[in-house]
Design a protein around this motif. Structure first.
Motif, short mmCIF file in Angstrom:
data_model
loop_
_atom_site.label_atom_id
_atom_site.label_comp_id
_atom_site.label_asym_id
_atom_site.label_seq_id
_atom_site.Cartn_x
_atom_site.Cartn_y
_atom_site.Cartn_z
N VAL A 1 -9.03 4.17 11.64
CA VAL A 1 -7.60 4.30 11.40
C VAL A 1 -7.35 5.34 10.32
O VAL A 1 -8.24 5.64 9.51
CB VAL A 1 -6.92 2.96 11.00
CG1 VAL A 1 -7.08 1.91 12.08
CG2 VAL A 1 -7.41 2.47 9.67
N VAL A 2 -6.15 5.88 10.35
CA VAL A 2 -5.72 6.82 9.33
C VAL A 2 -4.43 6.28 8.72
O VAL A 2 -3.69 5.54 9.37
CB VAL A 2 -5.48 8.23 9.90
CG1 VAL A 2 -6.79 8.85 10.36
CG2 VAL A 2 -4.47 8.21 11.03
N SER A 3 -4.20 6.64 7.47
CA SER A 3 -2.98 6.21 6.80
C SER A 3 -2.12 7.42 6.50
O SER A 3 -2.62 8.51 6.24
CB SER A 3 -3.30 5.45 5.52
OG SER A 3 -3.98 6.27 4.61
N VAL A 4 -0.80 7.19 6.56
CA VAL A 4 0.17 8.24 6.27
C VAL A 4 1.20 7.66 5.31
O VAL A 4 1.75 6.58 5.58
CB VAL A 4 0.87 8.74 7.55
CG1 VAL A 4 1.91 9.80 7.24
CG2 VAL A 4 -0.14 9.25 8.56
N ARG A 5 1.42 8.34 4.21
CA ARG A 5 2.40 7.88 3.22
C ARG A 5 3.69 8.67 3.39
O ARG A 5 3.68 9.89 3.48
CB ARG A 5 1.86 8.06 1.81
CG ARG A 5 2.81 7.55 0.74
CD ARG A 5 2.21 7.65 -0.64
NE ARG A 5 1.14 6.70 -0.85
CZ ARG A 5 1.32 5.42 -1.19
NH1 ARG A 5 2.54 4.94 -1.31
NH2 ARG A 5 0.29 4.63 -1.39
N ASP A 6 4.80 7.92 3.44
CA ASP A 6 6.13 8.53 3.49
C ASP A 6 6.95 7.87 2.40
O ASP A 6 7.49 6.78 2.60
CB ASP A 6 6.76 8.32 4.86
CG ASP A 6 8.12 8.98 4.98
OD1 ASP A 6 8.42 9.88 4.17
OD2 ASP A 6 8.90 8.59 5.88
N GLY A 7 6.97 8.47 1.23
CA GLY A 7 7.62 7.85 0.08
C GLY A 7 6.82 6.63 -0.35
O GLY A 7 5.62 6.71 -0.60
N ALA A 8 7.50 5.47 -0.38
CA ALA A 8 6.83 4.23 -0.77
C ALA A 8 6.20 3.52 0.42
O ALA A 8 5.52 2.51 0.26
CB ALA A 8 7.83 3.29 -1.45
N THR A 9 6.43 4.02 1.63
CA THR A 9 5.94 3.37 2.84
C THR A 9 4.61 3.98 3.28
O THR A 9 4.50 5.19 3.43
CB THR A 9 6.96 3.51 3.98
OG1 THR A 9 8.20 2.94 3.55
CG2 THR A 9 6.49 2.81 5.24
N VAL A 10 3.63 3.09 3.50
CA VAL A 10 2.35 3.53 4.04
C VAL A 10 2.24 2.98 5.46
O VAL A 10 2.41 1.78 5.68
CB VAL A 10 1.17 3.02 3.18
CG1 VAL A 10 -0.15 3.44 3.80
CG2 VAL A 10 1.28 3.55 1.77
N SER A 11 2.01 3.88 6.40
CA SER A 11 1.83 3.48 7.79
C SER A 11 0.40 3.76 8.21
O SER A 11 -0.27 4.64 7.65
CB SER A 11 2.78 4.26 8.71
OG SER A 11 4.11 3.91 8.44
N TYR A 12 -0.06 3.01 9.19
CA TYR A 12 -1.41 3.18 9.72
C TYR A 12 -1.33 3.48 11.20
O TYR A 12 -0.42 3.03 11.89
CB TYR A 12 -2.24 1.92 9.47
CG TYR A 12 -2.66 1.80 8.03
CD1 TYR A 12 -3.89 2.30 7.60
CD2 TYR A 12 -1.83 1.22 7.09
CE1 TYR A 12 -4.28 2.21 6.28
CE2 TYR A 12 -2.20 1.13 5.76
CZ TYR A 12 -3.43 1.62 5.37
OH TYR A 12 -3.80 1.55 4.06
N ALA A 13 -2.30 4.24 11.68
CA ALA A 13 -2.39 4.60 13.09
C ALA A 13 -3.86 4.67 13.48
O ALA A 13 -4.73 4.88 12.63
CB ALA A 13 -1.72 5.94 13.34
N LEU A 14 -4.12 4.50 14.76
CA LEU A 14 -5.48 4.69 15.27
C LEU A 14 -5.84 6.17 15.15
O LEU A 14 -5.00 7.04 15.39
CB LEU A 14 -5.58 4.26 16.73
CG LEU A 14 -5.37 2.79 17.04
CD1 LEU A 14 -5.50 2.54 18.53
CD2 LEU A 14 -6.35 1.92 16.27
N ALA A 15 -7.07 6.44 14.79
CA ALA A 15 -7.52 7.82 14.66
C ALA A 15 -7.68 8.49 16.01
O ALA A 15 -7.63 9.72 16.11
CB ALA A 15 -8.82 7.88 13.87
#
Length: 119
Positions: free
Chosen positions: A62-76
């Motif tokens: 998985v990879v993580s992406v930060r958008d401000g205070a929100t961290v989202s995860y997605a399959l690589a």
């Protein structure tokens, strides 16, 4: 010294060997999700989810992406979703085979039970 392929595969499956990690991967196969959404769907403490996400992130699944205070995860990659689908098919086949065996055992047991005495 290079790790043999069978050992690398064993380590990969060991990394998958936690129910929270599997559930995270199941949820992410439909697209990226913020941590708060994962917490809603997985009944664990935030610290436990964080630990499991860290394992998945370190493994590269998985990879993580930060958008401000929100961290989202997605399959690589899509291969993980394919692996989960394959596991589902295998488990379905195993359970069908087990239910057929159970039905045969019950049928055999019914055939060997003597009738109740009439009184």
């Amino acid at each position: 010294m290079q790790v043999p392929l069978y050992q690398a595969k064993a380590e990969f499956f060991r990394m998958l060997g936690h129910p929270v990690r599997i559930r995270v991967l199941e949820l992410l196969q439909y697209g990226p999700l913020p941590v708060r959404e994962l917490l809603k769907d997985i009944d664990v403490e935030p610290s436990n989810l964080s630990q499991q996400l860290a394992v998945l992130r370190r493994s590269g699944i998985v990879v993580s992406v930060r958008d401000g205070a929100t961290v989202s995860y997605a399959l690589a990659g899509g291969d993980v979703a394919d692996l989960l689908k394959a596991a589902r098919r295998i488990l379905t086949e195993l359970l069908v085979g087990q239910s057929e065996l159970l039905a045969e055992l019950r049928h055999a047991e019914d055939a060997t039970v003597p009738p109740a005495p009439r009184g």
